[in-house]
Design an enzyme around this catalytic site. Structure first.
Site, PDB file in Angstrom:
ATOM      1  N   HIS A 115     -60.675   1.959   3.209  1.00 44.62           N
ATOM      2  CA  HIS A 115     -60.405   3.137   4.015  1.00 44.62           C
ATOM      3  C   HIS A 115     -60.868   3.215   5.471  1.00 44.62           C
ATOM      4  CE1 HIS A 115     -59.302   7.279   4.763  1.00 44.62           C
ATOM      5  NE2 HIS A 115     -60.515   7.472   5.181  1.00 44.62           N
ATOM      6  N   ASP A 138     -41.925   3.203   5.231  1.00 41.12           N
ATOM      7  CA  ASP A 138     -42.063   4.581   5.739  1.00 41.12           C
ATOM      8  C   ASP A 138     -41.115   5.488   4.769  1.00 41.12           C
ATOM      9  OD1 ASP A 138     -43.665   6.121   8.375  1.00 41.12           O
ATOM     10  OD2 ASP A 138     -41.983   7.182   7.271  1.00 41.12           O
ATOM     11  N   ASN A 171     -50.816   5.561  15.996  1.00 40.98           N
ATOM     12  CA  ASN A 171     -51.020   6.967  16.299  1.00 40.98           C
ATOM     13  C   ASN A 171     -52.608   7.170  16.066  1.00 40.98           C
ATOM     14  OD1 ASN A 171     -48.522   7.718  17.240  1.00 40.98           O
ATOM     15  ND2 ASN A 171     -47.811   7.937  15.110  1.00 40.98           N
ATOM     16  N   HIS A 173     -47.493   1.126  12.546  1.00 39.28           N
ATOM     17  CA  HIS A 173     -46.032   1.363  12.382  1.00 39.28           C
ATOM     18  C   HIS A 173     -45.285   0.068  12.792  1.00 39.28           C
ATOM     19  CE1 HIS A 173     -45.970   5.787  11.818  1.00 39.28           C
ATOM     20  NE2 HIS A 173     -46.899   5.694  12.274  1.00 39.28           N
ATOM     21  N   CYS A 182     -57.133  10.755  -0.092  1.00 37.33           N
ATOM     22  CA  CYS A 182     -56.355   9.766   1.107  1.00 37.33           C
ATOM     23  C   CYS A 182     -55.094   9.456   0.375  1.00 37.33           C
ATOM     24  CB  CYS A 182     -57.052   9.014   1.599  1.00 37.33           C
ATOM     25  SG  CYS A 182     -56.139   7.886   2.836  1.00 37.33           S
ATOM     26  N   CYS A 224     -54.591   5.647   0.612  1.00 42.14           N
ATOM     27  CA  CYS A 224     -55.729   5.266  -0.679  1.00 42.14           C
ATOM     28  C   CYS A 224     -55.103   5.390  -1.985  1.00 42.14           C
ATOM     29  CB  CYS A 224     -57.128   5.528  -0.552  1.00 42.14           C
ATOM     30  SG  CYS A 224     -58.077   5.202   0.777  1.00 42.14           S
ATOM     31  N   HIS A 245     -52.983   3.152  10.319  1.00 43.70           N
ATOM     32  CA  HIS A 245     -51.987   2.404  10.010  1.00 43.70           C
ATOM     33  C   HIS A 245     -51.251   1.669  11.114  1.00 43.70           C
ATOM     34  CE1 HIS A 245     -51.347   6.648   9.888  1.00 43.70           C
ATOM     35  NE2 HIS A 245     -50.079   6.393  10.471  1.00 43.70           N
TER      36      HIS A 245
HETATM   37  P1  AMP Z   1     -48.609   8.992  11.797  1.00 41.35           P
HETATM   38  O1  AMP Z   1     -47.649  10.258  12.416  1.00 41.35           O
HETATM   39  O2  AMP Z   1     -48.709   7.870  12.693  1.00 41.35           O
HETATM   40  O3  AMP Z   1     -49.784   9.615  10.713  1.00 41.35           O
HETATM   41  O4  AMP Z   1     -47.527   8.345  10.452  1.00 41.35           O
HETATM   42  C1  AMP Z   1     -47.602   8.638   9.056  1.00 41.35           C
HETATM   43  C2  AMP Z   1     -46.444   8.187   8.673  1.00 41.35           C
HETATM   44  O5  AMP Z   1     -46.524   8.062   6.977  1.00 41.35           O
HETATM   45  C3  AMP Z   1     -45.177   8.842   8.890  1.00 41.35           C
HETATM   46  O6  AMP Z   1     -44.064   8.219   9.638  1.00 41.35           O
HETATM   47  C4  AMP Z   1     -44.472   9.248   7.546  1.00 41.35           C
HETATM   48  O7  AMP Z   1     -43.221   9.384   7.574  1.00 41.35           O
HETATM   49  C5  AMP Z   1     -45.288   8.230   6.565  1.00 41.35           C
HETATM   50  N1  AMP Z   1     -45.416   8.588   5.216  1.00 41.35           N
HETATM   51  C6  AMP Z   1     -45.801   9.957   4.808  1.00 41.35           C
HETATM   52  N2  AMP Z   1     -45.961  10.051   3.559  1.00 41.35           N
HETATM   53  C7  AMP Z   1     -45.368   8.759   3.009  1.00 41.35           C
HETATM   54  C8  AMP Z   1     -45.578   8.336   1.722  1.00 41.35           C
HETATM   55  N3  AMP Z   1     -45.787   8.918   0.634  1.00 41.35           N
HETATM   56  N4  AMP Z   1     -44.768   7.092   1.701  1.00 41.35           N
HETATM   57  C9  AMP Z   1     -44.481   6.384   2.708  1.00 41.35           C
HETATM   58  N5  AMP Z   1     -44.552   6.929   4.251  1.00 41.35           N
HETATM   59  C10 AMP Z   1     -45.176   7.870   4.073  1.00 41.35           C
HETATM   60 ZN    ZN Z   2     -57.579   6.100   2.689  1.00 41.17          ZN
END
Ligand code: AMP
Ligand code: ZN
Length: 112
Positions: free
Chosen positions: A46, A30, A86, A101, A4, A7, A99
């Site tokens: 998790h 983000d 989401n 946002h 993950c 994680c 998560h």
């Molecule tokens: P979701 O589409 O709700 O699953 O959002 C996932 C979010 O994680 C997106 O806005 C990505 O830009 C963000 N994301 C993906 N990888 C990373 C990372 N390594 N560090 C910070 N944010 C990330």
């Molecule tokens: Zn996780």
């Protein structure tokens, strides 16, 4: 070893721009911000998505929700913010670790 992404971020195996952390929560910027301020609030345990939340997690989920206004203010969002969760492929969830946002700032996109 978990596969993950979030994680791994909590464990420090993948770098992140951490803005807040306590016993239960980890909060970071983000990597692809959709607004001037865009941070992610995640539980340290998790949980794959809201679909996997049970009554066992109700205190944790409440803790996350109650923390959001303070986290927004810490980012300078003094007059409000947007929260998005989401869930699943149909909800556009890309990372399978629950998560929330937090978005805000002058370039906050419209929402339809
Ligand atoms: P979701 O589409 O709700 O699953 O959002 C996932 C979010 O994680 C997106 O806005 C990505 O830009 C963000 N994301 C993906 N990888 C990373 C990372 N390594 N560090 C910070 N944010 C990330
Ligand atoms: Zn996780």
């Amino acid at each position: 070893m978990t596969d993950c992404l979030f994680c791994k971020i909590i464990a420090g195996d993948i770098p992140s721009n951490n803005v807040y952390e306590d016993e239960q929560l980890y909060v970071f910027k983000d990597i692809d911000p959709k607004a001037q301020v865009h941070i992610l609030v995640i539980p340290k345990i998790h949980i794959a998505s809201l679909d996997d939340v049970t009554t066992e997690h109700q205190d944790l989920v409440a803790t996350m929700m109650l923390k959001l206004p303070e986290l927004a203010r810490l980012q300078g969002l003094s007059d409000g913010f947007r929260t998005i969760i989401n869930t699943g492929p149909g909800g556009g969830q890309e990372v399978g670790h629950l998560h929330m946002h937090i978005l805000g700032g002058e370039d906050l996109p419209g929402f339809k």
